[in-house]
Structures are given as structure tokens and as C-alpha cells.
Enzyme design. Structure first.
Site, PDB file in Angstrom:
ATOM      1  N   ASP A  31      39.637  27.529 -35.010  1.00 28.19           N
ATOM      2  CA  ASP A  31      40.382  26.263 -34.943  1.00 28.19           C
ATOM      3  C   ASP A  31      41.661  26.527 -34.154  1.00 28.19           C
ATOM      4  O   ASP A  31      42.309  27.557 -34.356  1.00 28.19           O
ATOM      5  CB  ASP A  31      40.721  25.791 -36.375  1.00 28.19           C
ATOM      6  CG  ASP A  31      41.125  24.332 -36.442  1.00 28.19           C
ATOM      7  OD1 ASP A  31      40.494  23.576 -37.212  1.00 28.19           O
ATOM      8  OD2 ASP A  31      42.087  23.937 -35.745  1.00 28.19           O
ATOM      9  N   LEU A  33      44.276  24.672 -34.353  1.00 30.15           N
ATOM     10  CA  LEU A  33      45.368  24.091 -35.155  1.00 30.15           C
ATOM     11  C   LEU A  33      46.111  22.978 -34.413  1.00 30.15           C
ATOM     12  O   LEU A  33      47.256  22.671 -34.752  1.00 30.15           O
ATOM     13  CB  LEU A  33      46.350  25.172 -35.647  1.00 30.15           C
ATOM     14  CG  LEU A  33      45.759  26.233 -36.588  1.00 30.15           C
ATOM     15  CD1 LEU A  33      46.868  27.177 -37.075  1.00 30.15           C
ATOM     16  CD2 LEU A  33      45.068  25.600 -37.806  1.00 30.15           C
ATOM     17  N   THR A  35      45.265  19.869 -34.593  1.00 30.45           N
ATOM     18  CA  THR A  35      45.379  18.831 -35.624  1.00 30.45           C
ATOM     19  C   THR A  35      45.084  19.374 -37.023  1.00 30.45           C
ATOM     20  O   THR A  35      45.363  18.700 -38.007  1.00 30.45           O
ATOM     21  CB  THR A  35      44.415  17.639 -35.343  1.00 30.45           C
ATOM     22  OG1 THR A  35      43.094  18.151 -35.149  1.00 30.45           O
ATOM     23  CG2 THR A  35      44.841  16.855 -34.110  1.00 30.45           C
ATOM     24  N   GLY A  36      44.529  20.555 -37.120  1.00 32.85           N
ATOM     25  CA  GLY A  36      44.163  21.117 -38.436  1.00 32.85           C
ATOM     26  C   GLY A  36      45.350  21.793 -39.113  1.00 32.85           C
ATOM     27  O   GLY A  36      46.454  21.857 -38.558  1.00 32.85           O
ATOM     28  N   PHE A  70      32.679  21.171 -35.722  1.00 30.21           N
ATOM     29  CA  PHE A  70      33.535  20.022 -36.068  1.00 30.21           C
ATOM     30  C   PHE A  70      34.697  19.849 -35.086  1.00 30.21           C
ATOM     31  O   PHE A  70      35.315  18.788 -35.083  1.00 30.21           O
ATOM     32  CB  PHE A  70      34.156  20.209 -37.465  1.00 30.21           C
ATOM     33  CG  PHE A  70      33.129  20.369 -38.548  1.00 30.21           C
ATOM     34  CD1 PHE A  70      32.605  19.258 -39.191  1.00 30.21           C
ATOM     35  CD2 PHE A  70      32.666  21.623 -38.917  1.00 30.21           C
ATOM     36  CE1 PHE A  70      31.648  19.393 -40.178  1.00 30.21           C
ATOM     37  CE2 PHE A  70      31.708  21.769 -39.900  1.00 30.21           C
ATOM     38  CZ  PHE A  70      31.194  20.656 -40.535  1.00 30.21           C
ATOM     39  N   ALA A  72      37.040  18.730 -32.600  1.00 33.09           N
ATOM     40  CA  ALA A  72      36.996  17.572 -31.705  1.00 33.09           C
ATOM     41  C   ALA A  72      38.259  16.744 -31.888  1.00 33.09           C
ATOM     42  O   ALA A  72      38.947  16.852 -32.906  1.00 33.09           O
ATOM     43  CB  ALA A  72      35.787  16.699 -32.024  1.00 33.09           C
ATOM     44  N   TYR A 138      35.875   7.766 -27.392  1.00 33.02           N
ATOM     45  CA  TYR A 138      35.568   8.682 -28.504  1.00 33.02           C
ATOM     46  C   TYR A 138      34.067   8.643 -28.820  1.00 33.02           C
ATOM     47  O   TYR A 138      33.392   9.677 -28.844  1.00 33.02           O
ATOM     48  CB  TYR A 138      36.393   8.291 -29.750  1.00 33.02           C
ATOM     49  CG  TYR A 138      35.901   8.923 -31.022  1.00 33.02           C
ATOM     50  CD1 TYR A 138      36.037  10.288 -31.222  1.00 33.02           C
ATOM     51  CD2 TYR A 138      35.285   8.170 -32.020  1.00 33.02           C
ATOM     52  CE1 TYR A 138      35.566  10.882 -32.384  1.00 33.02           C
ATOM     53  CE2 TYR A 138      34.819   8.753 -33.178  1.00 33.02           C
ATOM     54  CZ  TYR A 138      34.964  10.112 -33.356  1.00 33.02           C
ATOM     55  OH  TYR A 138      34.483  10.699 -34.500  1.00 33.02           O
ATOM     56  N   PHE A 166      29.148   7.973 -41.172  1.00 32.68           N
ATOM     57  CA  PHE A 166      29.742   6.650 -41.239  1.00 32.68           C
ATOM     58  C   PHE A 166      31.211   6.855 -41.663  1.00 32.68           C
ATOM     59  O   PHE A 166      31.872   7.711 -41.094  1.00 32.68           O
ATOM     60  CB  PHE A 166      28.843   5.722 -42.067  1.00 32.68           C
ATOM     61  CG  PHE A 166      27.649   5.280 -41.209  1.00 32.68           C
ATOM     62  CD1 PHE A 166      26.756   6.222 -40.705  1.00 32.68           C
ATOM     63  CD2 PHE A 166      27.496   3.969 -40.809  1.00 32.68           C
ATOM     64  CE1 PHE A 166      25.717   5.859 -39.835  1.00 32.68           C
ATOM     65  CE2 PHE A 166      26.463   3.582 -39.948  1.00 32.68           C
ATOM     66  CZ  PHE A 166      25.572   4.538 -39.462  1.00 32.68           C
TER      67      PHE A 166
HETATM   68  N1  UFG Z   1      41.716  -1.061 -41.724  1.00 33.09           N
HETATM   69  C1  UFG Z   1      42.682  -1.921 -42.211  1.00 33.09           C
HETATM   70  N2  UFG Z   1      43.937  -1.420 -42.425  1.00 33.09           N
HETATM   71  C2  UFG Z   1      44.261  -0.118 -42.170  1.00 33.09           C
HETATM   72  C3  UFG Z   1      43.268   0.755 -41.669  1.00 33.09           C
HETATM   73  C4  UFG Z   1      41.998   0.245 -41.458  1.00 33.09           C
HETATM   74  O1  UFG Z   1      42.429  -3.095 -42.430  1.00 33.09           O
HETATM   75  O2  UFG Z   1      45.422   0.264 -42.389  1.00 33.09           O
HETATM   76  C5  UFG Z   1      40.339  -1.574 -41.549  1.00 33.09           C
HETATM   77  C6  UFG Z   1      39.779  -1.371 -40.154  1.00 33.09           C
HETATM   78  O3  UFG Z   1      40.093  -2.465 -39.336  1.00 33.09           O
HETATM   79  C7  UFG Z   1      38.292  -1.274 -40.464  1.00 33.09           C
HETATM   80  C8  UFG Z   1      38.228  -0.600 -41.839  1.00 33.09           C
HETATM   81  O4  UFG Z   1      39.520  -0.816 -42.404  1.00 33.09           O
HETATM   82  O5  UFG Z   1      37.739  -2.545 -40.571  1.00 33.09           O
HETATM   83  C9  UFG Z   1      37.988   0.880 -41.758  1.00 33.09           C
HETATM   84  O6  UFG Z   1      38.882   1.429 -40.802  1.00 33.09           O
HETATM   85  P1  UFG Z   1      39.038   2.993 -40.566  1.00 33.09           P
HETATM   86  O7  UFG Z   1      40.089   3.168 -39.509  1.00 33.09           O
HETATM   87  O8  UFG Z   1      39.218   3.693 -41.864  1.00 33.09           O
HETATM   88  O9  UFG Z   1      37.623   3.413 -40.015  1.00 33.09           O
HETATM   89  P2  UFG Z   1      36.798   2.850 -38.773  1.00 33.09           P
HETATM   90  O10 UFG Z   1      35.644   2.077 -39.338  1.00 33.09           O
HETATM   91  O11 UFG Z   1      37.642   2.160 -37.792  1.00 33.09           O
HETATM   92  O12 UFG Z   1      36.384   4.208 -38.091  1.00 33.09           O
HETATM   93  C10 UFG Z   1      35.353   5.000 -38.591  1.00 33.09           C
HETATM   94  C11 UFG Z   1      35.613   6.454 -38.253  1.00 33.09           C
HETATM   95  C12 UFG Z   1      35.643   6.617 -36.763  1.00 33.09           C
HETATM   96  C13 UFG Z   1      34.395   6.064 -36.170  1.00 33.09           C
HETATM   97  C14 UFG Z   1      34.134   4.643 -36.613  1.00 33.09           C
HETATM   98  C15 UFG Z   1      32.781   4.157 -36.174  1.00 33.09           C
HETATM   99  O13 UFG Z   1      36.827   6.880 -38.801  1.00 33.09           O
HETATM  100  O14 UFG Z   1      35.744   8.007 -36.468  1.00 33.09           O
HETATM  101  O15 UFG Z   1      34.149   4.579 -38.017  1.00 33.09           O
HETATM  102  O16 UFG Z   1      32.511   2.865 -36.609  1.00 33.09           O
HETATM  103  F1  UFG Z   1      34.498   6.069 -34.830  1.00 33.09           F
END
Ligand code: UFG
Length: 328
Positions: A31, A33, A35-36, A70, A72, A138, A166
Site C-alpha cells: 500500500d 498510504l 489514502t490508507g 484493492f 485504487a 471511476y 454494491f
Molecule cells: N447520499 C446522501 N447524503 C450523503 C451521502 C450520500 O443523500 O451525505 C446519498 C447518495 O446520493 C446516494 C446514497 O446516499 O443516493 C448512497 O451514496 P454513497 O455516496 O454512500 O454511495 P454511492 O451509491 O454513490 O456509491 C457507491 C460506491 C461507489 C460506486 C457506486 C456505484 O461507494 O464506489 O456505489 O453505484 F461507484
């Protein structure tokens, strides 16, 4: 078995690394580091600080039999602003790793892929045969890696599994009783943002409430990081058992929860009544993203054990025990 975990100081890599150590494997973490967190590397693992480009060959040559990959960049918004960073790190870094694996003769890899490869799905739950139309660099970079890996495996008759996660959530409790949770900076994910807002006594932001879903907020399939760790071990076992396995698997529960349902569940768990404010939705958020996990269940005999409450409870435990300074 001697296993290389790239990105093993990150949220998911450190949980999987801890599970591998607990299962008796000899784990090497690579890693840079960027972001880790060095303190997330599981005790008992060997830690090498460096990049895939500079260090993969040397680390692999030291008796590695399988790779869990992992390392990335994983911020969707950042990838839109700076796509080259994502192509270079995610695809370029993996190509360096694959070349080193080919030269040294390491034949097994499990890759950390994402539901983002599907983009805005035509229908849910999403099967692996759904069209892959990522809406961000991404997702596109992860899809390119999925393709590179399975082609590499077919060409060289080696094994590769891409696990398309997911929405990963929750925290992993290691054998030593350490809680490995999300410590991203900036934090963009819903559950840690809800918990941080609750603790700091400010409203949580809901990104849009006019989506075509029952309560108007986006639906996601949240999957516990401990379940994800099990899925990786199942994938490694399958690769060692089945010559020439090269495939993609969705990793989710098959059940969706809306943003409002997550906030309500978090209120019950934290006991903190939390106000929220609705702000405009993010442009590339699909209304509903839920996995069909039938293929991984049938072929790798893996199934999610934990639900949303357990994810939020474990995230809350980890959050409460991690000083803010450790997140930065
Ligand atoms: N959301 C809010 N408020 C926040 C943060 C998120 O309302 O403060 C909502 C987002 O709009 C979304 C849901 O909560 O509808 C989940 O959001 P996240 O950011 O937690 O996750 P995402 O679904 O956007 O992203 C995830 C993964 C990504 C991936 C994506 C694919 O974290 O790596 O799913 O669908 F690319």
C-alpha cells in the site's frame, strides 16, 4: 498460502487482510498510504509501503501464490474532475501488476470491482449480464480492469475473479478486537456521513428527494464489509479449485434501502434524533441500484449474512472508538 493484498491499509483491503490472517494465511500488504492508514494493516501481516508500479514485481517474487487487488482511487466525483488520475492509477497500476504476475508466474487474482460498471441500470435487481455503461471515469476504469483481468486469465490460462461490490458499509472486528471502519478523507458515503452529522449535532444532507422511488430518495443495496471479506475468501477457494476460472460476480444482499430508511435506522441505533435537509441530487446518482446475487450464491456458495442494522451498529461502534484525528 502466501497472499498479496494490494491496498491492504484501506477500508476494505484491511478487513479482508485481517480475515485472511485469521484464516491462517501468510499475508503481505502492499500500500502506498496515499489514502490508507498504516495502523489498519493487520498485525501479523508483512507491510510493504510502495506503489504497484515500483514494488509489485519484487513483492510477488517473494513466494506469493495469490493476489487480492484493492489498491485504487475510488472517489466518483474526483474521477469526473480528474479522469487521468483514475486511468493511470486504476488501469495503469493493474497492468503493471498483471505484467509482474505473468513474469513471475503468479496465477490467481481477485479484484475489487464495483456496481459502478453498470451505470444507470435499465432494471433492478442487476444481473452480471446487464449492459455495462459506467457514468463516471471511476466506473469506466474499473470496467476496463475487469476486462483486462479476465482477458489476461483467458490468454494465459490463469484464474481471475472480479467482485462487483454494491454499497459496502459497516465495520469489521478483527481477531484482536480492533474495529476497522471507514476512515475516508473526504468522506462521501452515506452511512459515515449520517453518523458524523449525528455526533456533531448537525443535519444530514439528503441528496435529492424527487427520484422515482417510493419515498423519493435513492435506493442502494448495502453490503456488510464482513460479508464482503467472506466473499473474497470464497473467491480465492474457487480459483484454487477450478482451473481457468475467469468471471465477474455481483456482491450485494439483493435488498435495497432508501436514504430515508438508512437515516431512520441510524436514529434508532444511535438514539440521536437527527434532523435532515434536502439538497439537490448529485448528477450521476441512479435512483435504484440493487444486486441480483444469484450467480455468486450458486457458483461460490456465498450469501450475505448481515442486514442494514448490523452494518450501522458496527459502523457506529467503530466510529465511536476512532478519534477524529485518526480519520484525517
Ligand atoms: N447520499 C446522501 N447524503 C450523503 C451521502 C450520500 O443523500 O451525505 C446519498 C447518495 O446520493 C446516494 C446514497 O446516499 O443516493 C448512497 O451514496 P454513497 O455516496 O454512500 O454511495 P454511492 O451509491 O454513490 O456509491 C457507491 C460506491 C461507489 C460506486 C457506486 C456505484 O461507494 O464506489 O456505489 O453505484 F461507484
Amino acid at each position: 498460502m502466501r497472499v498479496l493484498v494490494t491496498g491492504g491499509a484501506g477500508y476494505i483491503g484491511s478487513a479482508v487482510g485481517a480475515q485472511l490472517v485469521a484464516a491462517g494465511h501468510d499475508v503481505v500488504v502492499l500500500d502506498d498510504l496515499s489514502t490508507g492508514h498504516a495502523d489498519a494493516v493487520p498485525p501479523g501481516a508483512t507491510f510493504v509501503k510502495g506503489t504497484l508500479r515500483d514494488c509489485a514485481a519484487e513483492v510477488l517474487a517473494d513466494g506469493i501464490e495469490a493476489v487480492l487487488h484493492f489498491a485504487a482511487k475510488s472517489l466518483v466525483g474526483e474521477s469526473v474532475a480528474n479522469p487521468a488520475k483514475y486511468w493511470s492509477n486504476n488501469l495503469g497500476g493493474t497492468i503493471s501488476l498483471l505484467e509482474a504476475m505473468r513474469e513471475i508466474g503468479v496465477r490467481t487474482i481477485v479484484f475489487s470491482s464495483t456496481a459502478a460498471v453498470y451505470g444507470e441500470p435499465e432494471r433492478t435487481p442487476i444481473q452480471e449480464t446487464a449492459p455495462t455503461r459506467p457514468t463516471s471515469p471511476y466506473g469506466a476504469s474499473k470496467l476496463a480492469v475487469d476486462t483486462a483481468l479476465t482477458e489476461h486469465a483467458r490468454m494465459h490460462k490463469t484464474g481471475a475473479v472480479s467482485l462487483r461490490y454494491f454499497n459496502v458499509a459497516g465495520a469489521y472486528e478483527s481477531a484482536e478486537g480492533k474495529w476497522l471502519g471507514e476512515r475516508h478523507n473526504p468522506e462521501t458515503h452515506l452511512i459515515p456521513n449520517v453518523l458524523a452529522a449525528a455526533t456533531e449535532g448537525r443535519p444530514v444532507q439528503i441528496f435529492g428527494d424527487d427520484y422515482p422511488t417510493p419515498d423519493g430518495t435513492c435506493i442502494r443495496d448495502y453490503i456488510h464489509v464482513a460479508d464482503l471479506a467472506d466473499a473474497h475468501l470464497a473467491a480465492v477457494d474457487a480459483l484454487l479449485d477450478r482451473d481457468g476460472l475467469a468471471d465477474y460476480y455481483n456482491v450485494g444482499t439483493g435488498r435495497g434501502a432508501s436514504v430515508l430508511e438508512v437515516i431512520t435506522a441510524a436514529q434508532e441505533i444511535t438514539g440521536i434524533h437527527q434532523p435532515y435537509e434536502v439538497v439537490p441530487g448529485r448528477e450521476i446518482d441512479p435512483p435504484e441500484v440493487v444486486a441480483d446475487p444469484a450467480r455468486i450464491r450458486a457458483e461460490l456458495t456465498w450469501k450475505a449474512q448481515f442486514g442494514l442494522e448490523e452494518m450501522i451498529e458496527s459502523a457506529w461502534t467503530a466510529y465511536s472508538r476512532t478519534p477524529a484525528a485518526a480519520i484525517a
